[in-house]
Design an enzyme around this catalytic site. Structure first.
Site, PDB file in Angstrom:
ATOM      1  N   TYR A 158       0.832  -1.204   0.000  1.00 55.59           N
ATOM      2  CA  TYR A 158       0.000   0.000   0.000  1.00 55.59           C
ATOM      3  C   TYR A 158       0.867   1.253   0.000  1.00 55.59           C
ATOM      4  CZ  TYR A 158      -3.369   3.478   1.742  1.00 55.59           C
ATOM      5  OH  TYR A 158      -4.144   4.596   1.919  1.00 55.59           O
ATOM      6  N   LYS A 162       1.273   4.284  -3.032  1.00 56.98           N
ATOM      7  CA  LYS A 162       1.000   5.694  -2.791  1.00 56.98           C
ATOM      8  C   LYS A 162       2.264   6.554  -2.893  1.00 56.98           C
ATOM      9  CE  LYS A 162      -3.472   5.611  -2.128  1.00 56.98           C
ATOM     10  NZ  LYS A 162      -4.393   6.394  -2.965  1.00 56.98           N
TER      11      LYS A 162
END
Length: 250
Positions: A158, A162
């Site tokens: 994750y 990002k």
């Protein structure tokens, strides 16, 4: 309620049916924008549109699975059609965030996360930014996360997705800024949404590590996103604004 004027503008908000995205859509609608709300849940999408319209605004819901490349390509065309030929504000808010040890992440999960968190924003910017450049104006806001900057166990995939979006924010600011198109990002910390409810007490434990000592609300994060999208941030380019209770300060 918003302090900013988006009258005559079309805004596309991915992940706009709940949490942070829903609050962004409501604020943009209150500011006069025609809001194109993107999500997978038709019932929640209809509810957001209804709220905006009942308040006197304009909104449409377009169901899209952002992991589907062909659907994302169609979305750009549909949003422009709904906006009378133009999209002025793009908020890349949608994201998936499976947590867990790196060794437990299979390649299908890896591909799904990168498709939604990186490929979809890239495709939407590629499709919509050139028309913004032609008009000499536009604003793009990407939604990142504090774990793109702070390494945390179980959040490698994750965070990496990002972190890529934050670098794209800088690169796009350099690419499109000279033509009047601003690109920025917001980096939320622990935020209490429908999506983070599954974290249970873990959310509060993570929030306790911040100077503020509490989780953000979706409205608090949306406030920052809408500010960056607005003319109030007219000379702000390429920044990632933390809304993390001060976590990056410690």
């Amino acid at each position: 309620m918003t302090l900013y004027d988006f009258t005559g503008q079309t805004a596309l908000v991915t992940g706009g049916t709940s949490g942070i995205g829903r609050e962004v859509a409501l604020q943009l609608g209150a500011g006069g924008a025609r809001v194109v709300v993107i999500g997978r849940d038709a019932e929640r999408g209809a509810a957001v549109v209804k709220t905006i319209v009942q308040a006197g605004g304009l909104a449409d819901f377009v169901p899209v699975d952002l992991a589907d490349a062909a659907a994302v390509a169609h979305l750009a065309d549909e949003a422009a059609r709904l906006g009378d030929g133009h999209v002025d504000v793009l908020v890349n808010n949608a994201g998936v965030f499976p947590f867990g040890p790196t060794a437990d992440v299979d390649l299908n999960t890896f591909d799904d996360v990168m498709a939604v968190n990186v490929r979809a924003p890239f495709a939407l910017v590629s499709a919509l930014a050139p028309a913004m450049v032609e008009r000499g104006r536009g604003s793009i806001v990407n939604v990142s996360t504090m774990v793109a900057t702070v390494g945390m166990s179980g959040m490698a995939l994750y965070g990496a997705s990002k972190a890529a979006l934050q670098l794209l924010t800088k690169a796009w600011a350099a690419e499109f800024g000279p033509s009047g198109v601003r690109v920025n990002a917001v980096s939320p910390g622990p935020t209490r949404t429908e999506g983070t409810a599954a974290m249970g007490e873990g959310l509060d434990e993570l929030a306790a590590t911040t100077p503020a000592g509490r989780a953000s609300t979706p409205v608090e994060v949306a406030n920052a996103i809408v500010f960056l999208a607005s003319s109030a941030a007219s000379n702000v380019h390429g920044v990632t604004l933390p809304v993390d209770g001060g976590r990056l300060a410690v």
